[in-house]
Write an enzyme that holds these catalytic residues in place. Structure first.
Site, PDB file in Angstrom:
ATOM      1  N   ARG A 131       0.834  -1.201   0.000  1.00  0.00           N
ATOM      2  CA  ARG A 131       0.000   0.000   0.000  1.00  0.00           C
ATOM      3  C   ARG A 131       0.872   1.255   0.000  1.00  0.00           C
ATOM      4  O   ARG A 131       1.908   1.309   0.666  1.00  0.00           O
ATOM      5  CB  ARG A 131      -0.956   0.003   1.195  1.00  0.00           C
ATOM      6  CG  ARG A 131      -1.968  -1.127   1.147  1.00  0.00           C
ATOM      7  CD  ARG A 131      -3.054  -0.959   2.186  1.00  0.00           C
ATOM      8  NE  ARG A 131      -3.900   0.204   1.896  1.00  0.00           N
ATOM      9  CZ  ARG A 131      -4.877   0.618   2.700  1.00  0.00           C
ATOM     10  NH1 ARG A 131      -5.127  -0.032   3.828  1.00  0.00           N
ATOM     11  NH2 ARG A 131      -5.605   1.675   2.372  1.00  0.00           N
ATOM     12  N   GLU A 319     -14.777   4.024  -0.813  1.00  0.00           N
ATOM     13  CA  GLU A 319     -14.891   2.906   0.131  1.00  0.00           C
ATOM     14  C   GLU A 319     -16.230   2.194   0.021  1.00  0.00           C
ATOM     15  O   GLU A 319     -16.400   1.055   0.486  1.00  0.00           O
ATOM     16  CB  GLU A 319     -14.679   3.406   1.559  1.00  0.00           C
ATOM     17  CG  GLU A 319     -15.745   4.351   2.054  1.00  0.00           C
ATOM     18  CD  GLU A 319     -15.278   5.181   3.234  1.00  0.00           C
ATOM     19  OE1 GLU A 319     -15.847   5.018   4.311  1.00  0.00           O
ATOM     20  OE2 GLU A 319     -14.328   5.974   3.067  1.00  0.00           O
TER      21      GLU A 319
END
Length: 433
Positions: A131, A319
């Site tokens: 990430r 999200e």
């Protein structure tokens, strides 16, 4: 374009049979608190002028990792009750911080660790090493902080007890957290911090708005008058006393139960004003044909006879994409979800993962560089892989509510933001399975 070859291999361990809903539901739920609010509040409390309390804090893996990180670098965080207390301490020790799979820990804590006089080593789960965090580290280096290693985990922050602060430029097109990370610590820098974004538009802007609102609530002066520029003035951070809102993004699978069953679901304590991205569910579900109402009881969603497909730009609320994609796969007309290339850098490459898993169950999905096109098709049972991603698990259980024989691999990954999710989900529907 990124594809399945970018995803880490996943071992299937006892996939969980997702409950199938056979009749319209009629349930009311109280959800755990917001992870985004809890972790921001904990971090601000750790650099505040005195003891703080975070009321109704979310107790999950991500928030406990944040509490552990702040304790490691010198604060005292008591998580024994429903209300967590935080006492700032001297950041004067060497420490190791476990980021797990928490992006907020990996990105938010290093700018605070820069205030330490010790060496603070950061590492996390294997998935976390993929990430992005390099923009935060580059910004800290530009502000005079020594950081060993490269632009991914693991790395070590070598603080000197203070940070000069000042102007810094970042490309936050992959994550709004790059901006929030610098703003949250900025008031403790000698000159504050003046953050300027260059690059493609910043995704998930509501999260930056959340950060700014929380800073101002603690007496920190933040200037947002110029586009793509956020200036935090140096000064005190008042102690925190905050009651955490329910996590509205975690409401997505529950509200989806109403959408796929034609029933009714009420989420208690839905705030009338919030900076949470999950509040966008109200309009999205209405666009898909649901009836949505907000009252003193909470947010109620009533499902239609059939779901409409939608064309949505989810850039600011990425999200929510996994849950919305799952609903689109169950709709009666095609859908197109765009503006979400940045979610390739979340817990997994969510676009590739969604395309792979929905296609494996019979859906017709075209993976775009920045989104998905989903055409209705009959779905069938099978294993839905989660790639250690809690939002992927949410997508799996939504499909499972409407399709026979869905088994969700590693449903326990939902503990990242919702402990005991599987038992809570099953317990809602004892008569419907």
């Amino acid at each position: 374009m990124s594809g399945l070859d970018t995803l880490l291999p996943v071992t299937i361990l006892d996939p969980w049979p997702a409950p199938r809903v056979l009749a319209p539901v009629d349930v009311t739920v109280s959800l755990p608190g917001s992870k985004s609010l809890t972790n921001r509040a904990l971090l601000l409390a750790a650099i505040a002028d005195g003891p703080s309390v975070v009321r109704r804090a979310l107790r999950s893996r991500d928030t406990l990792l944040m509490a552990g990180a702040l304790t490691a670098i010198g604060a005292t965080v008591d998580t024994s009750g429903d209300d967590w207390t935080v006492t700032p301490g001297a950041f004067d020790r060497d420490a190791a911080v476990d980021c797990g799979l928490a992006g907020t820990v990996m990105r938010f804590v290093p700018p605070v660790a820069a205030l330490s006089t010790g060496a603070i080593a950061f590492d996390g789960d294997e998935h976390m090493r993929n990430r992005p965090v390099g923009e935060v580290l580059a910004a800290l280096r530009a502000l005079g902080i020594e950081i060993s290693a490269g632009d991914r985990l693991p790395f070590t922050v070598h603080g000197t007890g203070s940070v000069p602060g000042g102007e810094v430029t970042v490309d936050a097109s992959k994550s709004s957290q790059f901006i929030s990370a610098l703003l949250l610590a900025g008031a403790r820098y000698e000159k504050g911090v003046d953050v300027r974004h260059v690059g493609a538009p910043v995704p998930s802007l509501p999260h930056i708005e959340m950060t700014v609102e929380m800073l101002r609530a603690q007496g920190v002066a933040v200037d947002t008058s110029e586009a793509d520029r956020w200036t935090v003035a140096p000064g005190r951070v008042a102690p925190v006393d905050l009651a955490i809102e329910p996590d509205l993004s975690n409401a997505a699978p529950f509200l989806a139960l109403a959408a796929v069953s034609g029933g009714s679901v009420t989420v208690r304590d839905w705030p009338r004003h919030t900076t949470q991205a999950g509040d966008a569910l109200r309009q999205i579900l209405a666009d898909m044909g649901c009836t949505v109402s907000l009252s003193h009881d909470g947010l109620t969603v009533e499902g239609p006879e059939s779901l409409n497909g939608v064309e949505l730009d989810l850039h600011d609320v990425g999200e929510l994409a996994p849950a919305i994609a799952a609903l689109c796969a169950l709709a009666t007309t095609p859908s197109r979800l765009v503006g979400i290339e940045h979610i390739r850098g979340h817990e997994t490459d969510r676009l590739a993962a969604l395309a792979t898993e929905l296609t494996a169950l019979g859906a017709q999905v075209t993976e775009l560089q920045d989104g998905l096109e989903i055409t209705p098709a009959p779905l069938h049972g099978g294993v839905f892989h989660t790639y250690a991603d809690h939002r992927m698990a949410h997508a799996g259980v939504i499909i499972g509510a409407a399709v026979d024989g869905i088994r969700v691999e590693n449903v326990g990954t939902t503990s990242k933001t919702f402990p005991d999710f599987a038992s809570f989900w099953s317990g809602l529907l004892p008569g419907e399975l």
